[in-house]
Scaffold this motif. Sequence first.
Motif, PDB file in Angstrom:
ATOM      1  N   LEU A 150      54.327 -14.090  22.067  1.00 27.45           N
ATOM      2  CA  LEU A 150      54.081 -14.048  20.653  1.00 27.45           C
ATOM      3  C   LEU A 150      55.144 -13.284  20.235  1.00 27.45           C
ATOM      4  CD1 LEU A 150      50.275 -13.080  21.001  1.00 27.45           C
ATOM      5  CD2 LEU A 150      51.474 -15.439  20.353  1.00 27.45           C
ATOM      6  N   ASN A 151      56.060 -12.617  20.770  1.00 30.19           N
ATOM      7  CA  ASN A 151      57.244 -11.767  20.211  1.00 30.19           C
ATOM      8  C   ASN A 151      58.436 -11.949  20.853  1.00 30.19           C
ATOM      9  OD1 ASN A 151      58.943  -9.521  19.411  1.00 30.19           O
ATOM     10  ND2 ASN A 151      57.545  -9.149  17.774  1.00 30.19           N
ATOM     11  N   ASP A 152      59.585 -12.365  20.295  1.00 29.16           N
ATOM     12  CA  ASP A 152      60.863 -12.644  21.194  1.00 29.16           C
ATOM     13  C   ASP A 152      61.601 -11.328  21.822  1.00 29.16           C
ATOM     14  OD1 ASP A 152      61.884 -11.746  18.985  1.00 29.16           O
ATOM     15  OD2 ASP A 152      62.946 -13.641  18.291  1.00 29.16           O
ATOM     16  N   LYS A 153      61.057 -10.323  21.183  1.00 26.24           N
ATOM     17  CA  LYS A 153      61.573  -9.043  21.900  1.00 26.24           C
ATOM     18  C   LYS A 153      60.951  -8.609  23.275  1.00 26.24           C
ATOM     19  CE  LYS A 153      62.667  -6.314  17.538  1.00 26.24           C
ATOM     20  NZ  LYS A 153      62.330  -7.065  16.534  1.00 26.24           N
ATOM     21  N   ILE A 154      59.787  -9.375  23.653  1.00 26.09           N
ATOM     22  CA  ILE A 154      59.369  -9.292  25.122  1.00 26.09           C
ATOM     23  C   ILE A 154      59.871 -10.116  26.086  1.00 26.09           C
ATOM     24  CG2 ILE A 154      57.054  -8.981  26.153  1.00 26.09           C
ATOM     25  CD1 ILE A 154      55.864  -8.657  23.373  1.00 26.09           C
ATOM     26  N   VAL A 174      42.350 -14.058  17.766  1.00 26.60           N
ATOM     27  CA  VAL A 174      42.959 -12.980  18.260  1.00 26.60           C
ATOM     28  C   VAL A 174      44.602 -13.141  18.494  1.00 26.60           C
ATOM     29  CG1 VAL A 174      42.841 -11.596  20.592  1.00 26.60           C
ATOM     30  CG2 VAL A 174      40.761 -12.399  19.493  1.00 26.60           C
ATOM     31  N   THR A 175      44.740 -14.243  19.014  1.00 27.46           N
ATOM     32  CA  THR A 175      46.219 -14.539  19.171  1.00 27.46           C
ATOM     33  C   THR A 175      47.097 -14.406  18.056  1.00 27.46           C
ATOM     34  OG1 THR A 175      45.833 -16.215  20.926  1.00 27.46           O
ATOM     35  CG2 THR A 175      48.070 -16.426  19.775  1.00 27.46           C
ATOM     36  N   GLN A 176      46.484 -14.668  16.874  1.00 29.23           N
ATOM     37  CA  GLN A 176      47.413 -14.511  15.514  1.00 29.23           C
ATOM     38  C   GLN A 176      47.374 -13.016  15.158  1.00 29.23           C
ATOM     39  OE1 GLN A 176      49.045 -16.741  13.763  1.00 29.23           O
ATOM     40  NE2 GLN A 176      49.689 -15.108  12.485  1.00 29.23           N
ATOM     41  N   GLN A 177      46.275 -12.263  15.416  1.00 30.75           N
ATOM     42  CA  GLN A 177      46.050 -10.770  15.239  1.00 30.75           C
ATOM     43  C   GLN A 177      47.124 -10.170  15.920  1.00 30.75           C
ATOM     44  OE1 GLN A 177      41.980  -9.546  15.720  1.00 30.75           O
ATOM     45  NE2 GLN A 177      41.549 -10.963  14.388  1.00 30.75           N
ATOM     46  N   ILE A 178      47.099 -10.412  17.191  1.00 33.98           N
ATOM     47  CA  ILE A 178      48.174  -9.739  18.094  1.00 33.98           C
ATOM     48  C   ILE A 178      49.643 -10.097  17.639  1.00 33.98           C
ATOM     49  CG2 ILE A 178      49.254  -9.695  20.523  1.00 33.98           C
ATOM     50  CD1 ILE A 178      46.085 -10.418  21.356  1.00 33.98           C
ATOM     51  N   LYS A 179      50.052 -11.345  17.168  1.00 35.05           N
ATOM     52  CA  LYS A 179      51.501 -11.778  16.685  1.00 35.05           C
ATOM     53  C   LYS A 179      51.800 -10.940  15.633  1.00 35.05           C
ATOM     54  CE  LYS A 179      54.121 -15.670  15.742  1.00 35.05           C
ATOM     55  NZ  LYS A 179      53.899 -17.234  15.709  1.00 35.05           N
ATOM     56  N   GLU A 191      40.749  -2.993  26.554  1.00 35.12           N
ATOM     57  CA  GLU A 191      41.942  -2.617  26.979  1.00 35.12           C
ATOM     58  C   GLU A 191      43.290  -3.533  26.328  1.00 35.12           C
ATOM     59  OE1 GLU A 191      43.047   0.210  28.642  1.00 35.12           O
ATOM     60  OE2 GLU A 191      40.752   0.537  27.828  1.00 35.12           O
ATOM     61  N   ILE A 192      42.967  -4.633  25.831  1.00 37.35           N
ATOM     62  CA  ILE A 192      44.017  -5.427  25.262  1.00 37.35           C
ATOM     63  C   ILE A 192      44.573  -4.446  24.079  1.00 37.35           C
ATOM     64  CG2 ILE A 192      42.657  -6.258  23.284  1.00 37.35           C
ATOM     65  CD1 ILE A 192      45.555  -8.208  25.247  1.00 37.35           C
ATOM     66  N   ASN A 193      43.901  -3.466  23.656  1.00 37.89           N
ATOM     67  CA  ASN A 193      44.576  -2.559  22.639  1.00 37.89           C
ATOM     68  C   ASN A 193      45.370  -1.593  23.384  1.00 37.89           C
ATOM     69  OD1 ASN A 193      43.114  -3.225  20.242  1.00 37.89           O
ATOM     70  ND2 ASN A 193      41.203  -2.458  21.437  1.00 37.89           N
ATOM     71  N   SER A 194      45.110  -1.190  24.549  1.00 38.65           N
ATOM     72  CA  SER A 194      46.259  -0.353  25.523  1.00 38.65           C
ATOM     73  C   SER A 194      47.331  -1.033  25.677  1.00 38.65           C
ATOM     74  CB  SER A 194      45.508   0.082  26.811  1.00 38.65           C
ATOM     75  OG  SER A 194      44.444   0.884  26.526  1.00 38.65           O
ATOM     76  N   LEU A 195      47.282  -2.335  25.913  1.00 36.33           N
ATOM     77  CA  LEU A 195      48.499  -3.157  26.501  1.00 36.33           C
ATOM     78  C   LEU A 195      49.424  -3.367  24.889  1.00 36.33           C
ATOM     79  CD1 LEU A 195      50.186  -5.276  27.755  1.00 36.33           C
ATOM     80  CD2 LEU A 195      48.564  -6.946  27.114  1.00 36.33           C
ATOM     81  N   ILE A 196      48.635  -3.667  23.926  1.00 37.10           N
ATOM     82  CA  ILE A 196      49.393  -3.828  22.376  1.00 37.10           C
ATOM     83  C   ILE A 196      50.130  -2.583  22.199  1.00 37.10           C
ATOM     84  CG2 ILE A 196      49.308  -4.581  20.205  1.00 37.10           C
ATOM     85  CD1 ILE A 196      48.814  -6.704  22.454  1.00 37.10           C
TER      86      ILE A 196
END
Length: 214
Positions: free
Chosen positions: A50-54, A9-14, A101-106
């Motif tokens: 997972l993203n340096d823009k955050i 899941v971590t890789q998918q979100i990344k 709700e992880i989808n709402s977050l992403i």
Amino acid sequence: MKQLLTPDVTQQIKEVLKMMENPIQVILFTKPDCDTCQPTLQLLEEVSILNDKITFVERSLTDDKAEADAYGVSYAPTFVILDQNGNFKNFRFNGIPAGHEINSLITALIDSSSTKPFFDEKTLKRLEKVDKDINIKVFVTLSCPHCPGAVSNAFRLAMTNPNITADAFEAQTFNELSMKYNVSSVPKIIINDQYEFLGNQPIDAFLAEIEKVK
């Protein structure tokens, strides 16, 4: 501490977060007597790296009350997002954005980093005419596959018109509010505590209820 997100899941979100355009800041408000604050903090930390823009920061609902008030935050855990210019994006997620709700977050992270319009020209023209203060509440549960779509619609409306604010509430965490608003099915959407409807409805359904507000 055990990771909340699995490696897959971590890789998918990344990968998905590569769609982000501009830097954003995520602010999580917590308080001591809060069962879901620590897991929410951990989840947002795991996603943010997972993203340096955050950029991710934690604030206290009580000690940082002035900041909480500035964003209309009354509950914990609640996160808000600021864009690259420090502008509040007009929505709040109250509760832990886990499960579906992880989808709402992403989606919220990606949308908040974007400068592109979310809607077609016809919808944007209808939205421009909304000149009254509107609040959209969306009650969700973590096991509801249709809820993230409703949350994203509400958040996008709030990001498009400055007169609109949106709140997602995880119904189990905020059980008293769920009872107050007679939440028995989700997603349940409530406009200005006056008009309500159920389900992951299209934007036209949101606008139809918003336009009823006098």
